[in-house]
Design a protein around this motif. Structure first.
Motif, short mmCIF file in Angstrom:
data_model
loop_
_atom_site.label_atom_id
_atom_site.label_comp_id
_atom_site.label_asym_id
_atom_site.label_seq_id
_atom_site.Cartn_x
_atom_site.Cartn_y
_atom_site.Cartn_z
N ALA A 1 34.91 40.59 36.80
CA ALA A 1 35.06 41.78 38.00
C ALA A 1 36.12 41.20 39.10
N GLY A 2 36.22 39.77 39.25
CA GLY A 2 37.10 39.21 40.24
C GLY A 2 38.62 39.30 39.68
N LEU A 3 38.74 38.92 38.48
CA LEU A 3 40.02 39.42 37.83
C LEU A 3 40.57 40.51 37.91
N LEU A 4 39.78 41.68 37.63
CA LEU A 4 40.20 42.89 38.05
C LEU A 4 40.64 43.28 39.34
N LEU A 5 39.80 42.81 40.35
CA LEU A 5 39.95 43.04 41.65
C LEU A 5 41.34 42.30 42.04
N THR A 6 41.50 41.22 41.69
CA THR A 6 42.80 40.34 42.16
C THR A 6 43.87 41.10 41.21
N ALA A 7 43.98 41.51 40.35
CA ALA A 7 44.83 42.44 39.67
C ALA A 7 45.33 43.80 40.17
N ARG A 8 44.44 44.41 40.91
CA ARG A 8 44.83 45.70 41.82
C ARG A 8 46.08 45.82 42.37
N LYS A 9 46.41 44.67 43.17
CA LYS A 9 47.77 44.80 43.92
C LYS A 9 48.83 44.97 43.19
N ALA B 1 45.31 47.93 36.02
CA ALA B 1 44.78 46.62 36.21
C ALA B 1 44.20 46.07 34.96
N LEU B 2 43.37 46.70 34.34
CA LEU B 2 42.80 46.48 33.05
C LEU B 2 43.67 46.18 32.01
N SER B 3 44.61 47.29 31.94
CA SER B 3 45.67 46.90 30.92
C SER B 3 46.39 45.68 31.06
N ASP B 4 46.95 45.42 32.58
CA ASP B 4 47.51 44.13 32.53
C ASP B 4 46.72 42.80 32.29
N LYS B 5 45.31 42.94 32.23
CA LYS B 5 44.45 41.74 32.00
C LYS B 5 43.62 41.98 30.75
N LEU B 6 44.01 42.90 29.95
CA LEU B 6 43.31 43.03 28.90
C LEU B 6 43.01 42.00 28.07
N ILE B 7 43.99 41.07 27.83
CA ILE B 7 43.98 39.99 26.96
C ILE B 7 42.66 39.10 27.32
N ALA C 1 48.88 45.94 40.03
CA ALA C 1 48.74 47.19 39.29
C ALA C 1 49.18 48.23 40.13
N LEU C 2 48.92 48.26 41.35
CA LEU C 2 49.13 49.57 42.38
C LEU C 2 50.99 49.47 42.68
N GLU C 3 51.30 48.47 42.79
CA GLU C 3 52.87 48.05 43.03
C GLU C 3 53.32 48.87 41.64
N ARG C 4 53.12 48.45 40.35
CA ARG C 4 53.51 48.77 39.32
C ARG C 4 53.65 50.04 38.99
#
Length: 183
Positions: free
Chosen positions: A66-74, A134-140, A76-79
């Protein structure tokens, strides 16, 4: 005689605690699991400790995911904003402005939330779109964590099965011996 982990000294002194976790929460889980299983000997007590460690690990991995997804939000938003930006009617073309907005959004600023919601809405998107990116970016990484969770859960279930199997075997032996007593 019942065996409790606190009675086993150094065997149970080490706790698998990392930054952000408390020994009190771990000890409470260990105490509740011990009370639920009510180990009858050292082997069952060790299995209870293993089970608690695996539950703890599994829950930690879920929090980390969950933390990984939260940190990936910014990011992901920018992208999302950059990819969906229309150069003719662009609201955000400057990368530093976008990064600042993303930081303000993560910090919970009301104005930033409204601005992000408006930008996403203009593009036919919403906050779920950001989390999907964010999920797509961190899927692996998430798939790897999910495999680790599944492994910990499977090992926990095996330890629980071992306690059950051992107790059933003991019950069969006691019943057999009781049946052999002349009476």
């Amino acid at each position: 005689m019942r065996v409790f982990p606190k009675d086993l000294g150094s065997l149970f002194a080490k706790r698998p605690i990392i930054l952000g976790e408390t020994t009190e929460a771990y000890d409470e889980l260990l105490s509740k699991a011990t009370a639920a299983v009510d180990p009858t000997d050292i082997l069952e007590a060790i299995w209870v400790k293993d089970i608690v460690d695996l539950i703890w690990e599994s829950q930690r991995l879920r929090r980390l995911k969950a933390g990984l997804l939260l940190t990936a939000r910014k990011t992901a938003l920018e992208r999302i904003i950059q990819v969906t930006d229309d150069p003719v009617s662009s609201i955000m073309r400057d990368r530093s402005e976008l990064q600042t907005l993303g930081s303000r959004w993560l910090e919970g600023e009301v104005d930033a939330h409204a601005e992000v919601a408006a930008i996403l809405k203009q593009r036919g998107l919403n906050l779920d779109s950001v989390m999907a990116q964010a999920l797509s970016d961190k899927l692996i990484e998430i798939e790897r964590i999910d495999r680790m969770i599944a492994s910990a859960d499977a090992r926990r279930n095996k330890a629980l099965s071992e306690i059950e199997r051992r107790r059933e075997s003991l019950a069969r032996r006691v019943k057999s011996e009781a049946d052999d007593i002349p009476g």
